[in-house]
Motif scaffolding. Sequence first.
Motif, mmCIF file in Angstrom:
data_model
loop_
_atom_site.group_PDB
_atom_site.id
_atom_site.type_symbol
_atom_site.label_atom_id
_atom_site.label_comp_id
_atom_site.label_asym_id
_atom_site.label_seq_id
_atom_site.Cartn_x
_atom_site.Cartn_y
_atom_site.Cartn_z
ATOM 1 N N VAL A 266 0.825 -1.210 0.000
ATOM 2 C CA VAL A 266 0.000 0.000 0.000
ATOM 3 C C VAL A 266 0.860 1.261 0.000
ATOM 4 O O VAL A 266 0.508 2.254 -0.639
ATOM 5 N N VAL A 267 2.000 1.228 0.696
ATOM 6 C CA VAL A 267 2.931 2.357 0.631
ATOM 7 C C VAL A 267 4.296 1.942 0.102
ATOM 8 O O VAL A 267 5.160 2.781 -0.124
ATOM 9 N N HIS A 268 4.501 0.619 -0.071
ATOM 10 C CA HIS A 268 5.764 0.108 -0.599
ATOM 11 C C HIS A 268 6.924 0.606 0.284
ATOM 12 O O HIS A 268 6.721 0.971 1.437
ATOM 13 N N ASP A 269 8.167 0.592 -0.194
ATOM 14 C CA ASP A 269 9.273 1.128 0.612
ATOM 15 C C ASP A 269 10.498 1.388 -0.248
ATOM 16 O O ASP A 269 10.477 1.226 -1.467
ATOM 17 N N HIS A 270 11.575 1.808 0.407
ATOM 18 C CA HIS A 270 12.846 2.101 -0.269
ATOM 19 C C HIS A 270 13.910 1.084 0.090
ATOM 20 O O HIS A 270 15.104 1.356 -0.066
ATOM 21 N N GLY A 271 13.517 -0.103 0.562
ATOM 22 C CA GLY A 271 14.488 -1.101 0.996
ATOM 23 C C GLY A 271 14.088 -2.501 0.614
ATOM 24 O O GLY A 271 14.127 -2.881 -0.559
ATOM 25 N N LEU A 272 13.687 -3.271 1.630
ATOM 26 C CA LEU A 272 13.382 -4.687 1.446
ATOM 27 C C LEU A 272 12.389 -4.944 0.322
ATOM 28 O O LEU A 272 12.618 -5.790 -0.550
ATOM 29 N N ASP A 322 15.452 -1.659 10.532
ATOM 30 C CA ASP A 322 16.079 -2.944 10.220
ATOM 31 C C ASP A 322 17.077 -2.776 9.078
ATOM 32 O O ASP A 322 18.015 -3.549 8.933
ATOM 33 N N GLN A 323 16.863 -1.747 8.245
ATOM 34 C CA GLN A 323 17.893 -1.182 7.371
ATOM 35 C C GLN A 323 17.929 0.313 7.674
ATOM 36 O O GLN A 323 16.904 0.911 7.996
ATOM 37 N N LEU A 324 19.097 0.923 7.575
ATOM 38 C CA LEU A 324 19.193 2.340 7.889
ATOM 39 C C LEU A 324 18.428 3.180 6.867
ATOM 40 O O LEU A 324 18.350 2.817 5.687
ATOM 41 N N PRO A 325 17.841 4.290 7.300
ATOM 42 C CA PRO A 325 17.084 5.144 6.382
ATOM 43 C C PRO A 325 17.941 5.644 5.225
ATOM 44 O O PRO A 325 19.168 5.760 5.324
ATOM 45 N N LYS A 350 24.449 5.962 11.550
ATOM 46 C CA LYS A 350 24.000 5.455 12.848
ATOM 47 C C LYS A 350 22.725 6.167 13.253
ATOM 48 O O LYS A 350 22.538 7.344 12.956
ATOM 49 N N LEU A 351 21.842 5.438 13.931
ATOM 50 C CA LEU A 351 20.641 6.022 14.518
ATOM 51 C C LEU A 351 20.686 5.861 16.023
ATOM 52 O O LEU A 351 21.008 4.789 16.539
ATOM 53 N N ALA A 377 12.405 4.518 4.080
ATOM 54 C CA ALA A 377 12.613 3.465 5.070
ATOM 55 C C ALA A 377 12.416 2.109 4.432
ATOM 56 O O ALA A 377 11.799 1.974 3.373
ATOM 57 N N SER A 378 12.928 1.091 5.098
ATOM 58 C CA SER A 378 12.685 -0.295 4.711
ATOM 59 C C SER A 378 11.677 -0.890 5.677
ATOM 60 O O SER A 378 11.693 -0.592 6.871
ATOM 61 N N HIS A 379 10.790 -1.759 5.151
ATOM 62 C CA HIS A 379 9.813 -2.477 5.971
ATOM 63 C C HIS A 379 8.861 -1.474 6.632
ATOM 64 O O HIS A 379 9.034 -1.110 7.798
ATOM 65 N N PRO A 380 7.828 -1.039 5.926
ATOM 66 C CA PRO A 380 6.972 0.047 6.428
ATOM 67 C C PRO A 380 6.270 -0.255 7.743
ATOM 68 O O PRO A 380 5.957 0.677 8.493
ATOM 69 N N CYS A 381 6.026 -1.543 8.047
ATOM 70 C CA CYS A 381 5.379 -1.884 9.322
ATOM 71 C C CYS A 381 6.080 -1.213 10.494
ATOM 72 O O CYS A 381 5.436 -0.764 11.446
#
Length: 407
Positions: A266-272, A322-325, A350-351, A377-381
Amino acid sequence: MKRAANAGAGGRVDKGTVELGADLLGGVSLPAAVIHEAPLAHNLAWMQRFAEAHGARLAPHGKTTMTPALFRRQLEAGAWGITLATAPQCRAAFAHGMRRLLMANQLVGRANMAMVAELIAAGAEVYCVVDGVENVRQLGRFFAERDLKLAVLIELGVPVGRCGCRDQAGVEALAEAIAAEPALVLAGLEGYEGVVHGEDPAAAVSDYAQRLVETALALDAAGRFDVAEPIVTASGSAWYDLIAEAFQAASLDDRFVPVLRPGCYVVHDHGLYREAQRDVLRRRPDLQHGLEPALEVFAQVQSLPEPGLAIVALGKRDIGHDQLPVPLRRYREGGAPDATLSVAGWQVAKLMDQHAFVHLPDAADDVTVGDIVAFGASHPCLTFDKWHHLLLVNEALEVQDSLATCF
């Protein structure tokens, strides 16, 4: 108007007081989780078309967003129902108007059973999964005591996977146990391919999908199902194409209700899931365009304490990690939405709870405190659950709505 408070209970951020029409680059307290309307609308329509083209229904996994406004848009786009993971999630979805709830998990514990019983008594159509005889007996006793019927789906698992019957003998024994419980209705078969692994994961997932189809057909041939149109359901957000193809090849829609359950689309992501979508399009070049990332978190440069380092007011309490932004774009505070500045070579190193350490290239000599950076972000949940509200914005970065979550 800015938000009334910086954070709610547990550190989750509340943006519920942002005025509609506010300028994200000048009139909103940051950081803010942002959903872009255009890619959101694209994704809703794209996945619905995909499911329908494969003869399947769509029951998006609501745990991804726990955002009732998005549930409603998914149903308006044609979704068959909403998938949830827990009894409290089912209760929250029902309270916001969702009536068909597929709980893709075992219903365990009397308190959770009581929640589901209340939903059924109130008119909800609820399904849950079972994979063990003792759970079946517990459910049978509980719902019989309340003179209610509970629809259950047998879960088919894989060795060293997560839940689910490991073999056909286990499936058959469970079907026998369900038949012995008058309060239970065997309504179908459920699986989850996201725990399938191997040297060739695509082949392994296809094999699992075929096993799911064969098991459903075997149960049907043996007269095990208690409903006229049993459900067969699987599919997370990475392998939905392979599951849909297996369901379609078997013509399951002639006898069953095939249901796909991706949620992150629904929003997809920039990672996984961006990587997973690339794999889908490689397997299926006939699919047009694919999904688009719609979720970003906007935050401001807070400090430039030394050359080559920016501290951005963005942390683990604001965005999944779970992956860095991923830095995507930069703006001047109060600037125009089309006046973007470069983030080439920027890297989040680092976060901390509320700070991101961003390494800058030598060429980044125009960065100022207050600059606004959009992050993917990765993994939108794992980003949604940090926010009480997310902001829906148009292409001009004007706030169109404040979307409440109900985690």
